[in-house]
Scaffold this active site. Sequence first.
Site, PDB file in Angstrom:
ATOM      1  N   ARG A 179       0.806  -1.165  -0.136  1.00 29.46           N
ATOM      2  CA  ARG A 179       0.187  -0.109  -0.097  1.00 29.46           C
ATOM      3  C   ARG A 179       0.798   1.178  -0.013  1.00 29.46           C
ATOM      4  O   ARG A 179       2.001   1.270   0.202  1.00 29.46           O
ATOM      5  CB  ARG A 179      -1.050   0.249   1.306  1.00 29.46           C
ATOM      6  CG  ARG A 179      -0.368  -0.249   2.590  1.00 29.46           C
ATOM      7  CD  ARG A 179      -0.528   0.609   3.922  1.00 29.46           C
ATOM      8  NE  ARG A 179      -0.680   1.992   3.548  1.00 29.46           N
ATOM      9  CZ  ARG A 179       0.307   2.893   3.688  1.00 29.46           C
ATOM     10  NH1 ARG A 179       1.717   2.251   3.993  1.00 29.46           N
ATOM     11  NH2 ARG A 179       0.287   4.143   3.509  1.00 29.46           N
ATOM     12  N   GLY A 180       0.045   2.367   0.009  1.00 33.69           N
ATOM     13  CA  GLY A 180       0.975   3.823  -0.063  1.00 33.69           C
ATOM     14  C   GLY A 180       1.040   4.099  -1.703  1.00 33.69           C
ATOM     15  O   GLY A 180       1.329   3.468  -2.467  1.00 33.69           O
ATOM     16  N   ALA A 181       0.293   5.319  -1.958  1.00 28.53           N
ATOM     17  CA  ALA A 181       0.267   5.764  -3.631  1.00 28.53           C
ATOM     18  C   ALA A 181       1.649   5.535  -4.306  1.00 28.53           C
ATOM     19  O   ALA A 181       1.422   4.854  -5.286  1.00 28.53           O
ATOM     20  CB  ALA A 181      -0.143   7.090  -3.436  1.00 28.53           C
ATOM     21  N   ARG A 184      -6.359  -0.226  -8.011  1.00 24.38           N
ATOM     22  CA  ARG A 184      -6.991   0.648  -7.381  1.00 24.38           C
ATOM     23  C   ARG A 184      -7.278   2.064  -7.877  1.00 24.38           C
ATOM     24  O   ARG A 184      -6.296   2.270  -8.692  1.00 24.38           O
ATOM     25  CB  ARG A 184      -6.290   0.810  -5.935  1.00 24.38           C
ATOM     26  CG  ARG A 184      -6.003  -0.253  -5.048  1.00 24.38           C
ATOM     27  CD  ARG A 184      -5.171  -0.080  -3.682  1.00 24.38           C
ATOM     28  NE  ARG A 184      -6.080   0.771  -2.971  1.00 24.38           N
ATOM     29  CZ  ARG A 184      -5.708   1.324  -1.887  1.00 24.38           C
ATOM     30  NH1 ARG A 184      -4.445   1.239  -1.466  1.00 24.38           N
ATOM     31  NH2 ARG A 184      -6.267   2.091  -0.920  1.00 24.38           N
ATOM     32  N   GLN A 211      -3.634   2.622   9.618  1.00 24.95           N
ATOM     33  CA  GLN A 211      -2.223   2.742   8.912  1.00 24.95           C
ATOM     34  C   GLN A 211      -1.416   3.867   9.952  1.00 24.95           C
ATOM     35  O   GLN A 211      -0.314   3.522   9.974  1.00 24.95           O
ATOM     36  CB  GLN A 211      -2.294   3.281   7.673  1.00 24.95           C
ATOM     37  CG  GLN A 211      -2.732   2.462   6.552  1.00 24.95           C
ATOM     38  CD  GLN A 211      -4.285   2.725   6.113  1.00 24.95           C
ATOM     39  OE1 GLN A 211      -5.121   2.824   7.200  1.00 24.95           O
ATOM     40  NE2 GLN A 211      -4.607   2.337   4.901  1.00 24.95           N
ATOM     41  N   ASP A 229      -2.983  11.309  -2.600  1.00 27.99           N
ATOM     42  CA  ASP A 229      -3.092   9.984  -3.851  1.00 27.99           C
ATOM     43  C   ASP A 229      -3.214  10.602  -5.117  1.00 27.99           C
ATOM     44  O   ASP A 229      -2.718   9.916  -5.883  1.00 27.99           O
ATOM     45  CB  ASP A 229      -4.339   9.171  -3.022  1.00 27.99           C
ATOM     46  CG  ASP A 229      -3.855   8.224  -1.816  1.00 27.99           C
ATOM     47  OD1 ASP A 229      -4.013   8.891  -1.001  1.00 27.99           O
ATOM     48  OD2 ASP A 229      -3.459   7.186  -2.043  1.00 27.99           O
ATOM     49  N   ASN A 276      -6.811  12.155  -0.197  1.00 32.40           N
ATOM     50  CA  ASN A 276      -6.176  11.510   0.454  1.00 32.40           C
ATOM     51  C   ASN A 276      -6.931  10.530   1.602  1.00 32.40           C
ATOM     52  O   ASN A 276      -7.911  10.610   1.117  1.00 32.40           O
ATOM     53  CB  ASN A 276      -5.057  12.440   1.365  1.00 32.40           C
ATOM     54  CG  ASN A 276      -3.902  11.743   1.957  1.00 32.40           C
ATOM     55  OD1 ASN A 276      -3.301  11.047   1.282  1.00 32.40           O
ATOM     56  ND2 ASN A 276      -3.906  12.184   3.286  1.00 32.40           N
ATOM     57  N   LYS A 277      -5.965   9.903   2.226  1.00 33.64           N
ATOM     58  CA  LYS A 277      -6.894   8.804   3.050  1.00 33.64           C
ATOM     59  C   LYS A 277      -7.946   9.442   3.923  1.00 33.64           C
ATOM     60  O   LYS A 277      -7.947  10.758   4.313  1.00 33.64           O
ATOM     61  CB  LYS A 277      -5.922   8.358   4.177  1.00 33.64           C
ATOM     62  CG  LYS A 277      -6.556   7.431   5.160  1.00 33.64           C
ATOM     63  CD  LYS A 277      -7.053   6.324   4.588  1.00 33.64           C
ATOM     64  CE  LYS A 277      -6.072   5.718   3.307  1.00 33.64           C
ATOM     65  NZ  LYS A 277      -6.631   4.904   2.419  1.00 33.64           N
TER      66      LYS A 277
END
Length: 340
Positions: free
Chosen positions: A49-51, A86, A187, A228, A238-239
């Site tokens: 994970r993580g852009a 995604r 996270q 993101d 973003n998240k």
Amino acid sequence: MKELVARSLKYQAGKVQVLDQYLLPHEETWHHCESVAQMKSLILTLKVRGAPLIGLAASLLVAYLAQQGHSKAQLSEAIDELEATRPTAVNLMHCMRCLRTALQQHEYVRAVIAEAERLFEEDCALCDRMATLGATLVEPGDNILTHCNTGALATAGVGTALGVIHHAARQHGDIHIWVDETRPLLQGGRLTAYELAQWQIPYTLLCDNMAASLMAAGKVDKIFVGADRIAANGDFANKVGTYNLAVLAHYHNIPFYVVAPVTTLDMSCASGGDIPIEQRAEGEVTGVSGSFGSCQWAPKGAKVYNPAFDVTPAALITAWVLDTGIFYPQDVATGRLGTA
Ligand SMILES: CSC[C@H]1O[C@H](OP(=O)(O)O)[C@H](O)[C@@H]1O
């Protein structure tokens, strides 16, 4: 392919290996990834994970398949499939677009491998540039709040927003970090706390709904978050929970910074409303299952709203820290956002 090693992704001993971020912080388990289906599953379950990282992991896999002798048509299909895994983090689309271009070359195997290596090493370098630039915005003694995880686990380098915090802590020593646990997948509580502890940077963990009272008490000096996707007008995704922080920061006059590589900028999105927002499964909200326990607290059949991201309007942002510079609202107004 040359050996490439980052905190949660590596190409070593002829294998693409990914650190299972769903099992952190209590278990460090590496998976050897050999197929598109396996990489898609790792990305969809946020084991990877993580852009920036999901783009780099997908790129390494395509390069591995090219090295294994997959045909141009098979590689093209792999790129298309991975790109669709995604929908929000545009770094994935950026990396797949770069590989698709390399695939058009006559010597496509060599070109795809070289491009995957370039993307990996470029991300490492630009994380350091962002961290150095962003650290100039931090003052000794600052109490900084951050959301989700944007550290070395999420990139090939030191991270984005958490990379700024890493470099600022090395410069000033006495900064303290408020860490939003970041429901529903935690996270912040699992990964950011883990990284800050490893870096020996003082932090305090809080539930996301506690940030407001912290700001009201004057205990937050600045907020740094990742992104993101950033639209042409400076709005960004973003998240989920980032928008909450931006509104609160605006109300409490707290500087609010977004940190991301310039490849996160998507000029084809005129504004935040054009950014596709990933909707995720109910089970992530109704309970928990994984190495950190397993239980269901919501009644069976509960209806759930679980967007993985939200959109923050440019009007709430103090500055955009990109690898090409620090940009302010007047830069957005004059169409200079992101220009070196
Ligand atoms: C440098 S990571 C950027 C971004 O990616 C994270 O999303 P996820 O954990 O769902 O992959 C989060 O939105 C971070 O801010």
